[in-house]
Motif scaffolding. Sequence first.
Motif, PDB file in Angstrom:
ATOM      1  N   SER A  95       2.158   2.504  -8.159  1.00 55.90           N
ATOM      2  CA  SER A  95       1.975   1.108  -7.774  1.00 55.90           C
ATOM      3  C   SER A  95       1.822   0.295  -9.061  1.00 55.90           C
TER       4      SER A  95
ATOM      5  N   ALA B  72      -0.637  -0.262 -11.421  1.00 54.97           N
ATOM      6  CA  ALA B  72      -1.125   0.367 -12.658  1.00 54.97           C
ATOM      7  C   ALA B  72      -0.166   1.471 -13.103  1.00 54.97           C
TER       8      ALA B  72
ATOM      9  N   ASP C 226       2.649   8.617  -3.199  1.00 55.16           N
ATOM     10  CA  ASP C 226       2.719   9.088  -1.810  1.00 55.16           C
ATOM     11  C   ASP C 226       3.427   8.101  -0.885  1.00 55.16           C
ATOM     12  N   GLU C 227       3.556   6.833  -1.316  1.00 54.91           N
ATOM     13  CA  GLU C 227       4.302   5.878  -0.483  1.00 54.91           C
ATOM     14  C   GLU C 227       5.801   6.085  -0.756  1.00 54.91           C
TER      15      GLU C 227
ATOM     16  N   ARG D 241       0.771  -6.174  -4.047  1.00 53.76           N
ATOM     17  CA  ARG D 241      -0.058  -6.301  -2.834  1.00 53.76           C
ATOM     18  C   ARG D 241      -0.599  -7.721  -2.559  1.00 53.76           C
TER      19      ARG D 241
ATOM     20  N   LYS E  71      -0.972 -13.092   1.966  1.00 47.40           N
ATOM     21  CA  LYS E  71      -0.724 -14.533   1.761  1.00 47.40           C
ATOM     22  C   LYS E  71       0.691 -14.844   2.271  1.00 47.40           C
TER      23      LYS E  71
ATOM     24  N   ALA F 216       0.093  13.788  -4.390  1.00 48.52           N
ATOM     25  CA  ALA F 216      -0.546  14.813  -5.230  1.00 48.52           C
ATOM     26  C   ALA F 216      -1.732  15.334  -4.419  1.00 48.52           C
TER      27      ALA F 216
ATOM     28  N   THR G  46      -4.404   6.209  -8.675  1.00 51.25           N
ATOM     29  CA  THR G  46      -4.208   6.371  -7.229  1.00 51.25           C
ATOM     30  C   THR G  46      -4.899   5.290  -6.399  1.00 51.25           C
TER      31      THR G  46
ATOM     32  N   ARG H 187      -3.288  -3.036   3.766  1.00 52.45           N
ATOM     33  CA  ARG H 187      -3.266  -2.551   2.377  1.00 52.45           C
ATOM     34  C   ARG H 187      -1.829  -2.331   1.895  1.00 52.45           C
TER      35      ARG H 187
ATOM     36  N   ASP I 230      -7.537   0.332  -9.805  1.00 53.46           N
ATOM     37  CA  ASP I 230      -8.627   0.251  -8.822  1.00 53.46           C
ATOM     38  C   ASP I 230      -9.431   1.547  -8.710  1.00 53.46           C
TER      39      ASP I 230
ATOM     40  N   TRP J 177      -6.100  -7.315  -9.680  1.00 52.65           N
ATOM     41  CA  TRP J 177      -4.717  -7.165 -10.131  1.00 52.65           C
ATOM     42  C   TRP J 177      -4.645  -7.141 -11.665  1.00 52.65           C
TER      43      TRP J 177
ATOM     44  N   TRP K  58      -8.372 -13.861  -8.475  1.00 51.30           N
ATOM     45  CA  TRP K  58      -8.010 -15.110  -7.791  1.00 51.30           C
ATOM     46  C   TRP K  58      -7.783 -14.847  -6.314  1.00 51.30           C
TER      47      TRP K  58
HETATM   48  C1  LIG Z   1      -3.820  -7.484   0.779  1.00 53.73           C
HETATM   49  C2  LIG Z   1      -4.262  -7.493  -0.656  1.00 53.73           C
HETATM   50  C3  LIG Z   1      -4.393  -8.691  -1.339  1.00 53.73           C
HETATM   51  C4  LIG Z   1      -4.823  -8.705  -2.672  1.00 53.73           C
HETATM   52  N1  LIG Z   1      -4.954  -9.904  -3.297  1.00 53.73           N
HETATM   53  C5  LIG Z   1      -5.388  -9.937  -4.591  1.00 53.73           C
HETATM   54  C6  LIG Z   1      -5.540 -11.174  -5.261  1.00 53.73           C
HETATM   55  O1  LIG Z   1      -5.308 -12.248  -4.695  1.00 53.73           O
HETATM   56  N2  LIG Z   1      -5.980 -11.148  -6.550  1.00 53.73           N
HETATM   57  C7  LIG Z   1      -6.266  -9.971  -7.223  1.00 53.73           C
HETATM   58  O2  LIG Z   1      -6.682  -9.992  -8.397  1.00 53.73           O
HETATM   59  N3  LIG Z   1      -6.113  -8.770  -6.589  1.00 53.73           N
HETATM   60  C8  LIG Z   1      -5.691  -8.741  -5.308  1.00 53.73           C
HETATM   61  N4  LIG Z   1      -5.539  -7.531  -4.663  1.00 53.73           N
HETATM   62  C9  LIG Z   1      -5.879  -6.298  -5.405  1.00 53.73           C
HETATM   63  C10 LIG Z   1      -4.699  -5.742  -6.213  1.00 53.73           C
HETATM   64  O3  LIG Z   1      -3.549  -5.682  -5.432  1.00 53.73           O
HETATM   65  C11 LIG Z   1      -5.108  -4.359  -6.728  1.00 53.73           C
HETATM   66  O4  LIG Z   1      -6.132  -4.560  -7.683  1.00 53.73           O
HETATM   67  C12 LIG Z   1      -3.940  -3.587  -7.337  1.00 53.73           C
HETATM   68  O5  LIG Z   1      -2.969  -3.283  -6.363  1.00 53.73           O
HETATM   69  C13 LIG Z   1      -4.441  -2.280  -7.961  1.00 53.73           C
HETATM   70  O6  LIG Z   1      -3.361  -1.531  -8.410  1.00 53.73           O
HETATM   71  P1  LIG Z   1      -3.467   0.054  -8.588  1.00 53.73           P
HETATM   72  O7  LIG Z   1      -2.121   0.480  -9.065  1.00 53.73           O
HETATM   73  O8  LIG Z   1      -4.657   0.403  -9.374  1.00 53.73           O
HETATM   74  O9  LIG Z   1      -3.773   0.631  -7.131  1.00 53.73           O
HETATM   75  P2  LIG Z   1      -2.942   0.548  -5.780  1.00 53.73           P
HETATM   76  O10 LIG Z   1      -2.147  -0.704  -5.719  1.00 53.73           O
HETATM   77  O11 LIG Z   1      -3.921   0.849  -4.693  1.00 53.73           O
HETATM   78  O12 LIG Z   1      -1.911   1.757  -5.890  1.00 53.73           O
HETATM   79  C14 LIG Z   1      -2.262   3.103  -5.850  1.00 53.73           C
HETATM   80  C15 LIG Z   1      -1.039   3.887  -5.382  1.00 53.73           C
HETATM   81  O13 LIG Z   1      -1.332   5.274  -5.456  1.00 53.73           O
HETATM   82  C16 LIG Z   1      -0.930   5.899  -4.244  1.00 53.73           C
HETATM   83  N5  LIG Z   1      -1.677   7.147  -4.055  1.00 53.73           N
HETATM   84  C17 LIG Z   1      -2.939   7.293  -3.604  1.00 53.73           C
HETATM   85  N6  LIG Z   1      -3.282   8.601  -3.564  1.00 53.73           N
HETATM   86  C18 LIG Z   1      -2.210   9.282  -4.000  1.00 53.73           C
HETATM   87  C19 LIG Z   1      -1.957  10.660  -4.191  1.00 53.73           C
HETATM   88  N7  LIG Z   1      -2.873  11.606  -3.952  1.00 53.73           N
HETATM   89  N8  LIG Z   1      -0.740  11.028  -4.640  1.00 53.73           N
HETATM   90  C20 LIG Z   1       0.220  10.101  -4.926  1.00 53.73           C
HETATM   91  N9  LIG Z   1       0.030   8.777  -4.753  1.00 53.73           N
HETATM   92  C21 LIG Z   1      -1.175   8.367  -4.314  1.00 53.73           C
HETATM   93  C22 LIG Z   1      -1.235   4.841  -3.205  1.00 53.73           C
HETATM   94  O14 LIG Z   1      -0.591   5.074  -1.972  1.00 53.73           O
HETATM   95  C23 LIG Z   1      -0.702   3.603  -3.929  1.00 53.73           C
HETATM   96  O15 LIG Z   1       0.684   3.477  -3.765  1.00 53.73           O
HETATM   97  C24 LIG Z   1      -5.109  -7.490  -3.337  1.00 53.73           C
HETATM   98  C25 LIG Z   1      -4.976  -6.273  -2.646  1.00 53.73           C
HETATM   99  C26 LIG Z   1      -4.554  -6.267  -1.316  1.00 53.73           C
HETATM  100  C27 LIG Z   1      -4.427  -4.955  -0.580  1.00 53.73           C
END
Ligand SMILES: Cc1cc2nc3c(=O)[nH]c(=O)nc-3n(C[C@H](O)[C@H](O)[C@H](O)COP(=O)(O)OP(=O)(O)OC[C@H]3O[C@@H](n4cnc5c(N)ncnc54)[C@H](O)[C@@H]3O)c2cc1C
Length: 464
Positions: A22, A24, A46-47, A54, A59, A89, A116, A138, A295, A314, A345
């Motif tokens: 995703s 990160a 996994d998706e 996201r 929005k 994983a 993850t 989500r 996250d 984000w 935000w």
């Molecule tokens: C509806 C919504 C609105 C948001 N609005 C805002 C906003 O307005 N402002 C803001 O700052 N932030 C917002 N956020 C938060 C922001 O989207 C997250 O901080 C960001 O997506 C984090 O990215 P990430 O890559 O760390 O985690 P994620 O986006 O959660 O991605 C993690 C990925 O890892 C995958 N995964 C999990 N476990 C495994 C495994 N065992 N094996 C393989 N893959 C796996 C998951 O399925 C996912 O695809 C929002 C989030 C959501 C859900």
Amino acid sequence: MAVDGSSAEFRRHGRAVVVGASLAGLRAAETLRERGFAGSLTVIGDEPYEPYDRPPLSKQVLLGRVPADGTALPRRRALDAHWRLGVAATGLDLAGKRVRLADGEEVGFDRLLIATGTRARPWIREEEAGLDGVFVLRTVDDAARLARRLDAGPRRVLVVGAGFTGSEVASACRERGLEVTVAERGPAPLVGALGGVVGEVAAELHRRHGVDLRCCITVTALGGDAAGRLRRAHLSDGTALDVDVAVIALGALRNTEWLAGSGLAAGPRGIACDAGCRAFDIHGIVTDDIFVAGDVARSPHPLFGYQFLSLEHWGNAVAQAEVAAHNMTSAGPDRRPHLWVPTFWSAQFGVNIKSVGVPTMGTELAVTQGSLTERRFVAAYGCQGRVIAAVAFDQARWLDFYQRLIESAAPFPPDFPTVDRRPGGLRTVPADFPDPALPSHGPTVTLSGYSPSEQRITFTPARA
Ligand SMILES: Cc1cc2nc3c(=O)[nH]c(=O)nc-3n(C[C@H](O)[C@H](O)[C@H](O)COP(=O)(O)OP(=O)(O)OC[C@H]3O[C@@H](n4cnc5c(N)ncnc54)[C@H](O)[C@@H]3O)c2cc1C
């Protein structure tokens, strides 16, 4: 081919594996290549989809302005990566440096990045969560399903939890002209993230836009008809509501279960890592080839008393991923700390809300610009005599200035003149955060370190 510990060797021939495809994960993979990493790069997610964004899901997608499958993250460069999408994983062999996959395969690595993230906290009872009409938000699939149901014109939508996601869902529903009830356990929306004073402003926003806002209320049960369709919600005040859509917005759970027994310091609060994004093992010793970002990470920040911060922001996911990838490809002295000042935000009810710093650490608050009653203001949060955070409603352009105050530990209450400060001087009031020990919709910043005045964790040593 496994390489020795040298970073130069790793950059030339190493095997980098990223788990979590995703925000990160993608930004880390891009940064690895930008930094000249020429070895093999595997991204496991996994998706079944390419990385997508996201924030638009709650929005623009719910408003029908952008299709759910139109939120792919822009690519900064070609990646030359081996994508393993649609497969989770399921385990990590630390000593053997291998990631186990759900399809039985194993992927070896020299350096691993774990990104993850989190997933939506589901409704408390599985049989009720399975009713047709009960949603979480989500993933892109969640958003597509919910948007389709909103298109069908439900009679009333119930939003359970008035954190950022719940409030944004309520806002989108009202903009679509749908009847909405919001049930919130705390005394106001956003109270877990921004405290009671700003929460009251958020409550006023909900009401002015026609939301039936019920605070200090919990939903105790969801009921369906014989066909398994959601029909009714029972509330803790003994009343019941006829609803045909319920959106469960009760915060997020960190995706760490797959690391159980791996020896990493991973648990419900995330994966602990140092400021250089290197994961800790269960003994509290930092690893040198396992990195964490986004996250799912929790890391100490010197600006905030070295507390371990878990941020669902984000901007943090991007910044931490870039530092992690930099450090994966750098030798010790060239490594960098992740010292990002949190910013977040949200857009709801036509208002742009933005925060900087860690509001949940604030004990006091002062409105430094504008006014709460006009719902257009900047409020600074104070902690132990210094500015620790600020939040702006429709005043985001000033937040860079407040960020500098936070970075320089400027005194609180602020002692400088500000634009648009109202007569009557600066009044300091308690920021009014609820007791963090009580369950709520989940703030977006979780403090989980050890402050002498606030020890929230009981350490229970394992039996011999
Ligand atoms: C509806 C919504 C609105 C948001 N609005 C805002 C906003 O307005 N402002 C803001 O700052 N932030 C917002 N956020 C938060 C922001 O989207 C997250 O901080 C960001 O997506 C984090 O990215 P990430 O890559 O760390 O985690 P994620 O986006 O959660 O991605 C993690 C990925 O890892 C995958 N995964 C999990 N476990 C495994 C495994 N065992 N094996 C393989 N893959 C796996 C998951 O399925 C996912 O695809 C929002 C989030 C959501 C859900």
